[in-house]
Design a protein around this motif. Sequence first.
Motif, PDB file in Angstrom:
ATOM      1  N   ARG A 106       0.825  -1.202   0.000  1.00 24.15           N
ATOM      2  CA  ARG A 106       0.000   0.000   0.000  1.00 24.15           C
ATOM      3  C   ARG A 106       0.863   1.258   0.000  1.00 24.15           C
ATOM      4  N   VAL A 107       0.405   2.267  -0.713  1.00 23.63           N
ATOM      5  CA  VAL A 107       1.045   3.582  -0.667  1.00 23.63           C
ATOM      6  C   VAL A 107       0.296   4.403   0.377  1.00 23.63           C
ATOM      7  N   VAL A 108       0.998   4.722   1.468  1.00 22.73           N
ATOM      8  CA  VAL A 108       0.408   5.464   2.584  1.00 22.73           C
ATOM      9  C   VAL A 108       0.970   6.888   2.555  1.00 22.73           C
ATOM     10  N   CYS A 109       0.147   7.836   2.209  1.00 22.67           N
ATOM     11  CA  CYS A 109       0.592   9.227   2.161  1.00 22.67           C
ATOM     12  C   CYS A 109       0.443   9.870   3.535  1.00 22.67           C
ATOM     13  N   VAL A 110       1.455  10.616   3.930  1.00 27.54           N
ATOM     14  CA  VAL A 110       1.383  11.387   5.172  1.00 27.54           C
ATOM     15  C   VAL A 110       1.007  12.812   4.799  1.00 27.54           C
ATOM     16  N   GLY A 111      -0.250  13.130   4.999  1.00 23.38           N
ATOM     17  CA  GLY A 111      -0.737  14.473   4.721  1.00 23.38           C
ATOM     18  C   GLY A 111      -1.347  14.630   3.332  1.00 23.38           C
ATOM     19  N   THR A 112      -2.237  15.587   3.236  1.00 26.84           N
ATOM     20  CA  THR A 112      -2.895  15.881   1.959  1.00 26.84           C
ATOM     21  C   THR A 112      -1.903  16.413   0.937  1.00 26.84           C
ATOM     22  N   THR A 113      -0.801  17.014   1.395  1.00 25.76           N
ATOM     23  CA  THR A 113       0.192  17.541   0.447  1.00 25.76           C
ATOM     24  C   THR A 113       0.906  16.415  -0.281  1.00 25.76           C
ATOM     25  N   SER A 114       1.275  15.358   0.449  1.00 28.50           N
ATOM     26  CA  SER A 114       1.906  14.195  -0.198  1.00 28.50           C
ATOM     27  C   SER A 114       0.925  13.539  -1.162  1.00 28.50           C
ATOM     28  N   CYS A 115      -0.322  13.453  -0.738  1.00 24.51           N
ATOM     29  CA  CYS A 115      -1.366  12.876  -1.594  1.00 24.51           C
ATOM     30  C   CYS A 115      -1.510  13.664  -2.889  1.00 24.51           C
ATOM     31  N   ARG A 116      -1.627  14.976  -2.787  1.00 23.39           N
ATOM     32  CA  ARG A 116      -1.824  15.811  -3.974  1.00 23.39           C
ATOM     33  C   ARG A 116      -0.612  15.729  -4.905  1.00 23.39           C
ATOM     34  N   THR A 117       0.565  15.562  -4.332  1.00 22.31           N
ATOM     35  CA  THR A 117       1.775  15.461  -5.150  1.00 22.31           C
ATOM     36  C   THR A 117       1.777  14.188  -5.983  1.00 22.31           C
ATOM     37  N   ALA A 127      -3.867   4.705   1.423  1.00 16.69           N
ATOM     38  CA  ALA A 127      -4.188   5.051   2.809  1.00 16.69           C
ATOM     39  C   ALA A 127      -3.579   6.414   3.125  1.00 16.69           C
ATOM     40  N   LEU A 128      -4.115   7.055   4.163  1.00 19.52           N
ATOM     41  CA  LEU A 128      -3.727   8.438   4.460  1.00 19.52           C
ATOM     42  C   LEU A 128      -3.590   8.668   5.959  1.00 19.52           C
ATOM     43  N   VAL A 129      -2.477   9.296   6.337  1.00 20.40           N
ATOM     44  CA  VAL A 129      -2.307   9.852   7.678  1.00 20.40           C
ATOM     45  C   VAL A 129      -2.581  11.344   7.554  1.00 20.40           C
ATOM     46  N   THR A 130      -3.503  11.866   8.357  1.00 24.26           N
ATOM     47  CA  THR A 130      -3.888  13.269   8.188  1.00 24.26           C
ATOM     48  C   THR A 130      -4.368  13.848   9.505  1.00 24.26           C
ATOM     49  N   ASN A 131      -4.335  15.160   9.610  1.00 21.10           N
ATOM     50  CA  ASN A 131      -4.909  15.835  10.768  1.00 21.10           C
ATOM     51  C   ASN A 131      -6.397  16.090  10.526  1.00 21.10           C
ATOM     52  N   PHE A 132      -7.052  16.718  11.489  1.00 24.01           N
ATOM     53  CA  PHE A 132      -8.447  17.117  11.326  1.00 24.01           C
ATOM     54  C   PHE A 132      -8.481  18.503  10.678  1.00 24.01           C
ATOM     55  N   HIS A 133      -9.346  18.663   9.694  1.00 26.94           N
ATOM     56  CA  HIS A 133      -9.330  19.865   8.858  1.00 26.94           C
ATOM     57  C   HIS A 133     -10.521  20.780   9.109  1.00 26.94           C
ATOM     58  N   LEU A 134     -10.380  22.022   8.643  1.00 26.51           N
ATOM     59  CA  LEU A 134     -11.421  23.021   8.840  1.00 26.51           C
ATOM     60  C   LEU A 134     -12.715  22.626   8.131  1.00 26.51           C
ATOM     61  N   PRO A 135     -13.864  22.998   8.727  1.00 24.15           N
ATOM     62  CA  PRO A 135     -15.142  22.759   8.045  1.00 24.15           C
ATOM     63  C   PRO A 135     -15.162  23.458   6.680  1.00 24.15           C
ATOM     64  N   GLU A 136     -15.768  22.811   5.705  1.00 25.55           N
ATOM     65  CA  GLU A 136     -15.978  23.370   4.366  1.00 25.55           C
ATOM     66  C   GLU A 136     -14.678  23.686   3.624  1.00 25.55           C
ATOM     67  N   SER A 137     -13.573  23.064   4.037  1.00 23.90           N
ATOM     68  CA  SER A 137     -12.281  23.310   3.382  1.00 23.90           C
ATOM     69  C   SER A 137     -12.042  22.305   2.269  1.00 23.90           C
ATOM     70  N   PHE A 192      -1.879  21.834  15.208  1.00 23.06           N
ATOM     71  CA  PHE A 192      -1.207  21.245  16.361  1.00 23.06           C
ATOM     72  C   PHE A 192      -2.073  20.174  17.027  1.00 23.06           C
ATOM     73  N   GLY A 193      -3.098  19.731  16.318  1.00 28.00           N
ATOM     74  CA  GLY A 193      -4.048  18.793  16.900  1.00 28.00           C
ATOM     75  C   GLY A 193      -3.680  17.340  16.687  1.00 28.00           C
ATOM     76  N   ASP A 194      -4.672  16.476  16.883  1.00 31.21           N
ATOM     77  CA  ASP A 194      -4.496  15.034  16.766  1.00 31.21           C
ATOM     78  C   ASP A 194      -4.605  14.588  15.304  1.00 31.21           C
ATOM     79  N   ALA A 195      -4.498  13.272  15.091  1.00 30.26           N
ATOM     80  CA  ALA A 195      -4.390  12.753  13.728  1.00 30.26           C
ATOM     81  C   ALA A 195      -5.421  11.662  13.455  1.00 30.26           C
TER      82      ALA A 195
END
Length: 343
Positions: free
Chosen positions: A247-258, A291-301, A333-336
Motif C-alpha cells: 500500500r502507498v500510505v501518504c502522510v498528509g494531503t500535500t503528499s497525496c496531492r503530489t 491510505a492516508l495519515v492526516t490531521n483534522f481539517h477546517l469545516p468546508e475546506s 497542532f491537533g491530533d491525527a
Amino acid sequence: MKTSDFYYDLPEELIAQTPLKQRDGSRLLTLDKVTGKTGHHHFSDLPQFLRKGDCLVLNNSRVLPARLIGHRSTGGAVEILLLVDKGEDVWECLVRPGKKLREGARVSFGDGQLEAEIVEVLPDGNRLVHFEYKGIFLEVLESLGRMPLPPYIKAELEDQERYQTVYSKVVGSAAAPTAGLHFTPELLKEIQDMGVKVCYVTLHVGLGTFRPVKEEEVLDHEMHSEYCVIPKETADTINETKRNGGRVVCVGTTSCRTVESWSTEDGEVQATGGWTNIFIYPGYRFKVMDALVTNFHLPESTLIMLVSALAGREHVLAAYQEAVKEKYRFFSFGDAMFIADMN
C-alpha cells in the motif's frame, strides 16, 4: 455538490493552540474507509496499522520563517509576510498596515540587519518588496523571521522547530505539512525496521491552503497552485510497492496531492516537478494513494473534501462528530487520523 455539505460544528476550545510536549503522544483516530468503523489510539500506535511491504510517503518541505516584524522610518510598526520569491531579492508579500506601505516606502528589521523597499503595489493588494542585506538571505531570515502560523492559532510558538517536521529539509513552505508533525526519528526507525519503506516528496505549502471555499457549488472553487517535486528514487519506490501489492500510505494531503498530480491513469508515478492545482473531492478516483495519515481539517475546506473523497463524506463527518464528542484536538497542532481499508 454544495460547500455546506462539508460543514461540521466545532467548539472553539478544541482548536489546538500549542503542540504537545511529545510529538507522537497525540491521539490517533482510525477510520475504515470501506465500513466507516472507527477506533481510538495514540500516534505511537501507528506501526500496528502498517504492513511490511507498504511505503510511507512524506513531504520534506521546510517552513520559511517568513513573518517579519519591522518599523518604517517614521517609527510605525510593520508586518511583512513573504509569499513568493520573484528573484533578485524581490518577493511578493502580504503587508500590514497596507495604507502606510505604498511604493517607495522603506522598512527596517532587526537593527538594520535587513532593509526593505516597497517596489510595487499589486492589483490584489499584495506588494513586491526588494530586500537589502549582507550575507545569505535565508540565514538572515532564520535569525529575524517568525513562523507564519495559521490564523486560528493565537498563541505564540516558543520553539519554532515544533512547526517543522523532524525530516524537513527543503525550505519553501508558508505553512507546515502538519500531518508529519507527529513523527519522531524513533517512530520512523521503528516503521522502517518492520519492513515499511519511507520515501519523500516535496510540496511547498502555500497560504492558499487556508483560503476558505466561498463558492456555494464546490466545482466553482478555483484551487490554488503549489510547487511540488517527486525524485526518481521516490517514484521508483512507489511503483515497486504497487507492483508488489503493498500500500502507498501518504502522510498528509500535500503528499497525496503530489503523487496524484504526477501519475498515469494506471497509477504509475513519474519522477518530475512542477506546479499543481489538483482539486480532489468526492467522486475522484485515486490512482496511487491507498491510505492516508492526516490531521483534522477546517469545516468546508478543500482538505476535508479530499479526505471525504477517500473515505466517503458520511463516514468522514461521522468520524469528525465522534472526534468532537471525544474532545480530540483539531487542526495544525491537533491530533491525527489514519484512513485505510482495515481488512
